[in-house]
Write a protein that holds these residues in place. Structure first.
Motif, mmCIF file in Angstrom:
data_model
loop_
_atom_site.group_PDB
_atom_site.id
_atom_site.type_symbol
_atom_site.label_atom_id
_atom_site.label_comp_id
_atom_site.label_asym_id
_atom_site.label_seq_id
_atom_site.Cartn_x
_atom_site.Cartn_y
_atom_site.Cartn_z
ATOM 1 N N VAL A 1 0.832 -1.203 0.000
ATOM 2 C CA VAL A 1 0.000 0.000 0.000
ATOM 3 C C VAL A 1 0.862 1.247 0.000
ATOM 4 O O VAL A 1 0.520 2.266 -0.629
ATOM 5 C CB VAL A 1 -0.984 -0.014 1.193
ATOM 6 N N GLU A 2 2.067 1.156 0.632
ATOM 7 C CA GLU A 2 2.933 2.340 0.663
ATOM 8 C C GLU A 2 3.395 2.693 -0.745
ATOM 9 O O GLU A 2 3.489 3.865 -1.102
ATOM 10 C CB GLU A 2 4.123 2.116 1.601
ATOM 11 N N ASP A 3 3.643 1.657 -1.574
ATOM 12 C CA ASP A 3 4.062 1.947 -2.947
ATOM 13 C C ASP A 3 2.941 2.603 -3.735
ATOM 14 O O ASP A 3 3.180 3.521 -4.527
ATOM 15 C CB ASP A 3 4.491 0.647 -3.647
ATOM 16 N N ARG A 4 1.712 2.120 -3.496
ATOM 17 C CA ARG A 4 0.584 2.711 -4.225
ATOM 18 C C ARG A 4 0.431 4.183 -3.867
ATOM 19 O O ARG A 4 0.260 5.040 -4.729
ATOM 20 C CB ARG A 4 -0.710 1.962 -3.880
ATOM 21 N N VAL A 5 0.527 4.457 -2.560
ATOM 22 C CA VAL A 5 0.351 5.847 -2.124
ATOM 23 C C VAL A 5 1.496 6.712 -2.645
ATOM 24 O O VAL A 5 1.277 7.817 -3.159
ATOM 25 C CB VAL A 5 0.256 5.912 -0.592
ATOM 26 N N LEU A 6 2.729 6.191 -2.555
ATOM 27 C CA LEU A 6 3.885 6.987 -2.995
ATOM 28 C C LEU A 6 3.821 7.235 -4.497
ATOM 29 O O LEU A 6 4.153 8.326 -4.966
ATOM 30 C CB LEU A 6 5.185 6.267 -2.642
ATOM 31 N N ARG B 1 1.223 7.520 -6.266
ATOM 32 C CA ARG B 1 0.221 8.539 -6.523
ATOM 33 C C ARG B 1 0.780 9.920 -6.242
ATOM 34 O O ARG B 1 0.413 10.896 -6.881
ATOM 35 C CB ARG B 1 -1.002 8.251 -5.653
ATOM 36 N N LEU C 1 -2.058 3.956 6.118
ATOM 37 C CA LEU C 1 -1.868 4.121 4.670
ATOM 38 C C LEU C 1 -3.051 3.527 3.905
ATOM 39 O O LEU C 1 -3.449 4.066 2.863
ATOM 40 C CB LEU C 1 -0.568 3.445 4.239
ATOM 41 N N ILE D 1 7.786 8.062 2.792
ATOM 42 C CA ILE D 1 6.443 8.141 3.371
ATOM 43 C C ILE D 1 6.385 9.296 4.348
ATOM 44 O O ILE D 1 5.441 10.095 4.350
ATOM 45 C CB ILE D 1 6.081 6.815 4.074
#
Lengths: 267, 294
Positions: free
Chosen positions: A256-261, A263, B205, B263
């Motif tokens: 999920v962190e990759d998806r958010v990053l 974006r 997240l 992040i």
């Protein structure tokens, strides 16, 4: 053809004393039947707590499996729940009568000896009786008094194929297909009034012939919720589904962190 | 306020389960006095139930009694009215009396979910936490799909600092409502309280991801509502993980993301974006900046 049609004149008394009464009687009987069925319906049976638990146990595992490939819960929790359910299904603690003891007979109970199942069947039969008896009476009334009557002339031409449908009870070769016999008028009403009942009584009325006529009383009883099911077998099958879902399991938090990053254009 | 519009508002409240008790009471007693309720047909019973609950909520017991009276006359022996009577009793009677009443209902029908839930709420109010947890667990074992029940269980566990158990209850709630970001946020915050920072970070997240997924371009939009809270959570977790990378442990064996620094940067940026578009009031932003720096 046109000449034979013109040569036939119907007494207006037939319209007033046969056509309208048959239609009216059928409508009223349908409405009456709706209310009789409402009266006959027994209140829904209360299941004891243990039986509900047994039924819902399957739903638990289905809910878990439904989201397995994008599961909202992290792996430790998923596997814990999955294992717990699997063990519970194997040992049978969700069964209504508790875990099976040793070599007790596992044959399902005969539905005819079980009073609960009997109730369901009886209610189906009662509904069927309310359905059938008035129809038989009306049909007998029509064949007894109005045998061979011609009631109405349809305002549009039809092919010969409709002859058996519209002139039941009149064995003539030559009559125009547009003439409708009394018995045929009964059948036309029988199937055609459902729309009217739906207007008068609402969507799921008991007067609607098309639903109840197709179902035999025993088929209706078979679909009732009171029917005994062998839950221990269902649980065994559900265990296999759980194992399958275990293989498909993926946490939605994976990556999920990759998806958010991505974006936010950081990856 | 015309009668028709009042009725319409009340129907909307009923459909959306809104608890606007004062408003319901004002509009409802107007309708009750004018006698328009009898023109409602079958809707009038739902209206009476709604008004009774609202009146109890506000403490207007006499109005609730009127509604209850009418409902009892119409539906003697209805389980729904019996529950309403129980709620009415809760307003004035001693908890033991009410508990006894609910026990009787449950003896008559052991699968009366509504009475069972009321009994659980009464025991909780009496402060008998262990008994409540016991009863609620049994209830949820029978009626698994009761989302409120799981949330309540999580709440009870959290109030006793049993965060791991609360997380378990919340994971069931998440299964039942996977599309609800509020449940996910609660899960994340409980995980944070439980000290499971990587899990909390991941779940925060997930909440952010849920909120952004359907937006066309997230870069230009400042985060709003739930997302702000989630970004705060992300920032909080990321900062602590970066500060103490060696001591960060996860009871659920969740791995710390490799891109933890990015992040952290994005979270800082998003929070600043949220406060930058707020006109002349700079004090909020200053507070945030000092928090981010500290």
């Amino acid at each position: 053809m046109a000449s034979s049609a013109a040569s036939l004149y119907l007494d207006p008394q037939i319209r007033d004393w046969v056509l309208f009464p048959i239609t009216l009687v059928m409508i009223l009987v349908g409405v009456l039947r709706h209310y009789v069925v409402l009266l006959l319906q027994s209140p829904p049976k209360q299941l004891p707590k243990a039986a509900i638990r047994e039924q819902k146990a399957l739903a638990r595992s289905q809910i878990l499996r439904a989201t397995a490939s994008f599961s909202p819960i992290p792996p430790t929790y998923y596997h814990a729940i999955s294992k717990h359910l699997s063990d519970a299904f194997e040992s049978g603690i969700y069964l209504k009568d508790g875990p099976p003891q040793g070599d007790a007979p596992t044959t399902p109970a005969n539905p005819l000896t079980d009073p609960a199942a009997m109730d369901g069947m009886m209610s189906g039969m009662k509904t069927q009786m309310v359905m059938m008896v008035p129809q038989m009476v009306i049909m007998g009334w029509i064949t007894f008094f109005f045998q061979g009557f011609v009631l109405i002339k349809l305002p549009f031409p039809l092919t010969l194929g409709f002859k058996s449908m519209l002139q039941r009870g009149i064995e003539t070769q030559d009559m125009d297909v547009r003439w409708v016999s009394s018995l045929s008028w009964y059948f036309l009403n029988f199937f055609g009034l459902n729309g009217l009942y739906r207007l008068l009584l609402g969507g799921d009325n008991a007067a609607d012939a098309s639903q109840t006529m197709t179902a035999s009383p025993f088929a209706a009883a078979g679909a009732a919720p009171g029917q005994p099911q062998d839950y221990s077998k269902l649980f065994k099958a559900e265990r296999e589904h759980l194992e399958l879902a275990e293989g498909q399991y993926a946490w939605i938090g994976d990556g999920v962190e990759d998806r958010v990053l991505r974006r936010h254009r950081r990856a | 306020m015309s009668l028709a519009s009042a009725l319409e508002t009340l129907a909307t409240y009923r459909a959306s389960n809104t608890r606007a008790s004062q408003d319901v009471l004002e509009k409802g007693s107007l309708i009750l006095k004018s006698g328009a309720a009898s023109n409602l047909g079958d809707d009038s019973w739902a209206f009476l139930e709604q008004l009774a609950l609202a009146a109890l909520d506000v403490g207007q017991i006499d109005i609730a009694d009127q509604c209850l009276q009418k409902l009892t006359e119409k539906f003697p022996g209805s389980p729904r009215v019996e529950i309403l009577r129980g709620i009415r009793m809760e307003a004035t009677e001693a908890p033991q009396t009410v508990l006894h009443y609910y026990n009787e209902l449950l003896d008559a029908n052991s699968a009366n979910a509504a009475a069972w839930k009321r009994r659980i709420s009464v025991t909780r109010r009496m402060g008998r936490v262990e008994k409540t947890i016991d009863d609620l667990s049994q209830f949820l074992d029978t009626f698994y799909t009761d989302l409120e029940g799981w949330l309540e269980l999580a709440d009870i566990y959290s109030s006793c600092n049993q965060y791991t158990s609360a997380l378990q209850a919340l994971s069931h709630a998440l299964l039942l409502a996977p599309q609800n970001p509020f449940t996910a946020l609660q899960f994340a915050e409980t995980a944070y309280s439980a000290g499971d920072l990587p899990l909390a970070l991941k779940t925060f997240l997930i909440v952010v991801d849920m909120g952004e997924k359907d937006l066309p371009s997230v870069q230009d939009l400042p985060p709003t509502g739930l997302s702000v809270r989630a970004w705060y959570g992300v920032k909080l977790c990321a900062r602590q993980i970066i500060a103490h990378p060696s001591t960060t442990s996860s009871a659920s064996n969740t791995a710390v993301p490799k891109s933890i620094r990015q992040i952290d940067e994005v979270a800082t940026e998003r929070l600043l974006v949220h406060y930058s578009g707020r006109g002349n009031d700079r004090s909020e932003k200053r507070v945030l900046q000092s928090w981010l720096a500290g």
